[in-house]
Scaffold this active site. Structure first.
Site, mmCIF file in Angstrom:
data_model
loop_
_atom_site.group_PDB
_atom_site.id
_atom_site.type_symbol
_atom_site.label_atom_id
_atom_site.label_comp_id
_atom_site.label_asym_id
_atom_site.label_seq_id
_atom_site.Cartn_x
_atom_site.Cartn_y
_atom_site.Cartn_z
ATOM 1 N N ARG A 30 -63.376 40.012 26.531
ATOM 2 C CA ARG A 30 -64.206 40.428 25.396
ATOM 3 C C ARG A 30 -64.258 41.944 25.224
ATOM 4 N NH1 ARG A 30 -69.724 37.496 26.857
ATOM 5 N NH2 ARG A 30 -68.944 38.084 28.906
ATOM 6 N N ASP A 52 -62.439 38.341 31.851
ATOM 7 C CA ASP A 52 -63.238 38.528 30.641
ATOM 8 C C ASP A 52 -62.447 39.379 29.650
ATOM 9 O OD1 ASP A 52 -65.193 38.934 28.717
ATOM 10 O OD2 ASP A 52 -66.792 39.270 30.175
ATOM 11 N N ILE A 105 -76.961 39.523 22.442
ATOM 12 C CA ILE A 105 -75.574 39.437 21.978
ATOM 13 C C ILE A 105 -75.040 38.152 22.580
ATOM 14 C CG2 ILE A 105 -73.283 40.456 22.186
ATOM 15 C CD1 ILE A 105 -74.652 43.197 22.058
ATOM 16 N N HIS A 106 -74.881 37.159 21.740
ATOM 17 C CA HIS A 106 -74.519 35.826 22.251
ATOM 18 C C HIS A 106 -73.063 35.534 21.924
ATOM 19 C CE1 HIS A 106 -75.656 31.900 23.828
ATOM 20 N NE2 HIS A 106 -74.752 31.428 22.982
ATOM 21 N N THR A 138 -79.846 39.517 28.726
ATOM 22 C CA THR A 138 -78.570 39.198 29.385
ATOM 23 C C THR A 138 -78.734 39.179 30.896
ATOM 24 O OG1 THR A 138 -76.229 39.798 29.560
ATOM 25 C CG2 THR A 138 -77.770 41.624 29.554
ATOM 26 N N THR A 170 -63.776 29.368 37.109
ATOM 27 C CA THR A 170 -63.589 29.892 35.747
ATOM 28 C C THR A 170 -62.724 31.172 35.718
ATOM 29 O OG1 THR A 170 -64.770 30.579 33.740
ATOM 30 C CG2 THR A 170 -65.853 31.105 35.813
ATOM 31 N N GLU A 192 -69.818 33.538 21.374
ATOM 32 C CA GLU A 192 -69.602 32.192 20.815
ATOM 33 C C GLU A 192 -69.178 31.198 21.896
ATOM 34 O OE1 GLU A 192 -66.862 32.296 17.588
ATOM 35 O OE2 GLU A 192 -66.927 30.136 17.281
ATOM 36 N N CYS A 193 -69.833 30.039 21.869
ATOM 37 C CA CYS A 193 -69.485 28.959 22.797
ATOM 38 C C CYS A 193 -69.710 27.656 22.041
ATOM 39 C CB CYS A 193 -70.346 29.029 24.054
ATOM 40 S SG CYS A 193 -69.938 27.738 25.244
ATOM 41 N N ARG A 217 -64.998 33.817 26.102
ATOM 42 C CA ARG A 217 -64.792 35.206 26.577
ATOM 43 C C ARG A 217 -63.537 35.787 25.949
ATOM 44 N NH1 ARG A 217 -64.510 33.732 31.955
ATOM 45 N NH2 ARG A 217 -66.276 32.375 32.271
HETATM 46 N N1 LIG Z 1 -62.729 31.499 29.479
HETATM 47 C C1 LIG Z 1 -63.842 30.806 29.667
HETATM 48 N N2 LIG Z 1 -64.903 31.069 28.885
HETATM 49 C C2 LIG Z 1 -66.029 30.376 29.129
HETATM 50 C C3 LIG Z 1 -66.140 29.373 30.101
HETATM 51 N N3 LIG Z 1 -67.392 28.865 30.052
HETATM 52 C C4 LIG Z 1 -68.039 29.542 29.071
HETATM 53 N N4 LIG Z 1 -67.225 30.450 28.509
HETATM 54 C C5 LIG Z 1 -67.483 31.439 27.453
HETATM 55 O O1 LIG Z 1 -68.206 32.477 28.044
HETATM 56 C C6 LIG Z 1 -68.893 33.203 27.036
HETATM 57 C C7 LIG Z 1 -70.275 33.515 27.558
HETATM 58 O O2 LIG Z 1 -70.077 34.337 28.653
HETATM 59 P P1 LIG Z 1 -70.887 34.182 29.983
HETATM 60 O O3 LIG Z 1 -70.038 34.789 31.074
HETATM 61 O O4 LIG Z 1 -71.347 32.745 30.184
HETATM 62 O O5 LIG Z 1 -72.188 35.007 29.768
HETATM 63 P P2 LIG Z 1 -72.293 36.500 29.261
HETATM 64 O O6 LIG Z 1 -72.282 36.508 27.772
HETATM 65 O O7 LIG Z 1 -71.291 37.368 29.932
HETATM 66 O O8 LIG Z 1 -73.683 36.924 29.872
HETATM 67 P P3 LIG Z 1 -75.128 36.532 29.355
HETATM 68 O O9 LIG Z 1 -75.526 37.649 28.415
HETATM 69 O O10 LIG Z 1 -75.992 36.493 30.555
HETATM 70 O O11 LIG Z 1 -75.043 35.223 28.652
HETATM 71 C C8 LIG Z 1 -68.844 32.333 25.791
HETATM 72 O O12 LIG Z 1 -67.882 32.920 24.912
HETATM 73 C C9 LIG Z 1 -68.327 30.994 26.307
HETATM 74 O O13 LIG Z 1 -67.539 30.313 25.352
HETATM 75 C C10 LIG Z 1 -64.994 29.118 30.905
HETATM 76 O O14 LIG Z 1 -65.005 28.305 31.824
HETATM 77 N N5 LIG Z 1 -63.872 29.848 30.639
#
Ligand SMILES: Nc1nc2c(ncn2[C@@H]2O[C@H](COP(=O)(O)OP(=O)(O)OP(=O)(O)O)[C@@H](O)[C@H]2O)c(=O)[nH]1
Length: 194
Positions: free
Chosen positions: A128, A126, A50-51, A149, A114, A53-54, A94
């Site tokens: 989400r 977070d 589950i990716h 993840t 962050t 969006e970034c 997030r």
């Molecule tokens: N608010 C915020 N979002 C960020 C930042 N850097 C990356 N993101 C967002 O973080 C999201 C990814 O979340 P992560 O916390 O990196 O990873 P995760 O999805 O929780 O965990 P994994 O499954 O291990 O990737 C994406 O939507 C990115 O756009 C930041 O500095 N601030």
């Protein structure tokens, strides 16, 4: 069901042919996609990414985060497995959105981490939710998964939504001087396992 399956098509990628399926949230102009690889055998746990969006990491090769490399690793691991699903979860930054993420980056450029940056902007660390992801998996008749993840929070959320996660598979990427603080903060303040 809050999601409607719209259509599907073959998506050739450098890792192989995926089936791209589009979903639309009812009553909202929000869409999600799932990329399905291989013939999904629902009698066994399915490898799922589950990716979230970034745009900056996934499309612009940003070194500030680990997103882009995690996305590539996910494609590789799913094709090596022979079957699997990648859900592109349209909750940028997030779920604070792209413009707020840029605001958060500006605060991080001034020394905040962050999590602190999100708080200054009035958000939790977070924002989400994983409703649409659970629903997509149910539409695809997938209930038991192995999740790619580093984030246990995702597993907890999916379990509450009726998806059984039987295994967590890490997605560790090479650190660089630009993402080091971000990754340390995720480990220390957000419970990520590296
Ligand atoms: N608010 C915020 N979002 C960020 C930042 N850097 C990356 N993101 C967002 O973080 C999201 C990814 O979340 P992560 O916390 O990196 O990873 P995760 O999805 O929780 O965990 P994994 O499954 O291990 O990737 C994406 O939507 C990115 O756009 C930041 O500095 N601030």
């Amino acid at each position: 069901m809050n999601l409607k399956k719209i259509d599907q098509a073959v998506l050739p990628t450098k890792w192989g042919n995926f089936n791209i399926i589009g979903f639309q949230e009812k009553n909202k102009n929000k869409n999600h996609v799932a990329l399905v690889y291989g013939n999904i055998d629902n009698n066994q746990p399915i490898l799922v990414r589950i990716h979230s969006e970034c745009l900056t990491g996934d499309a612009f090769f940003s070194l500030r985060c680990d997103c882009g490399l995690q996305l590539q690793q996910s494609f590789k691991k799913i094709t090596e497995e022979g079957q699997g699903i990648l859900i592109y979860h349209r909750q940028e930054g997030r779920n604070i959105g792209l413009l707020n993420k840029i605001r958060a980056y500006a605060l991080q450029d001034k020394g905040l981490d962050t999590v602190e940056a999100n708080h200054v902007l009035g958000f939790s660390a977070d924002e989400r939710n994983f409703f649409s992801c659970a629903e997509i998996l149910k539409i695809l008749n997938v209930k038991t998964i192995k999740l790619l993840t580093n984030n246990p929070f995702k597993i907890k959320n999916l379990s509450k939504l009726g998806i059984k996660v039987v295994e967590r598979i890490s997605l560790i990427v090479t650190r660089n001087e630009k993402n080091d603080n971000y990754l340390k903060t995720k480990a220390m303040k957000m419970g990520h396992l590296f």
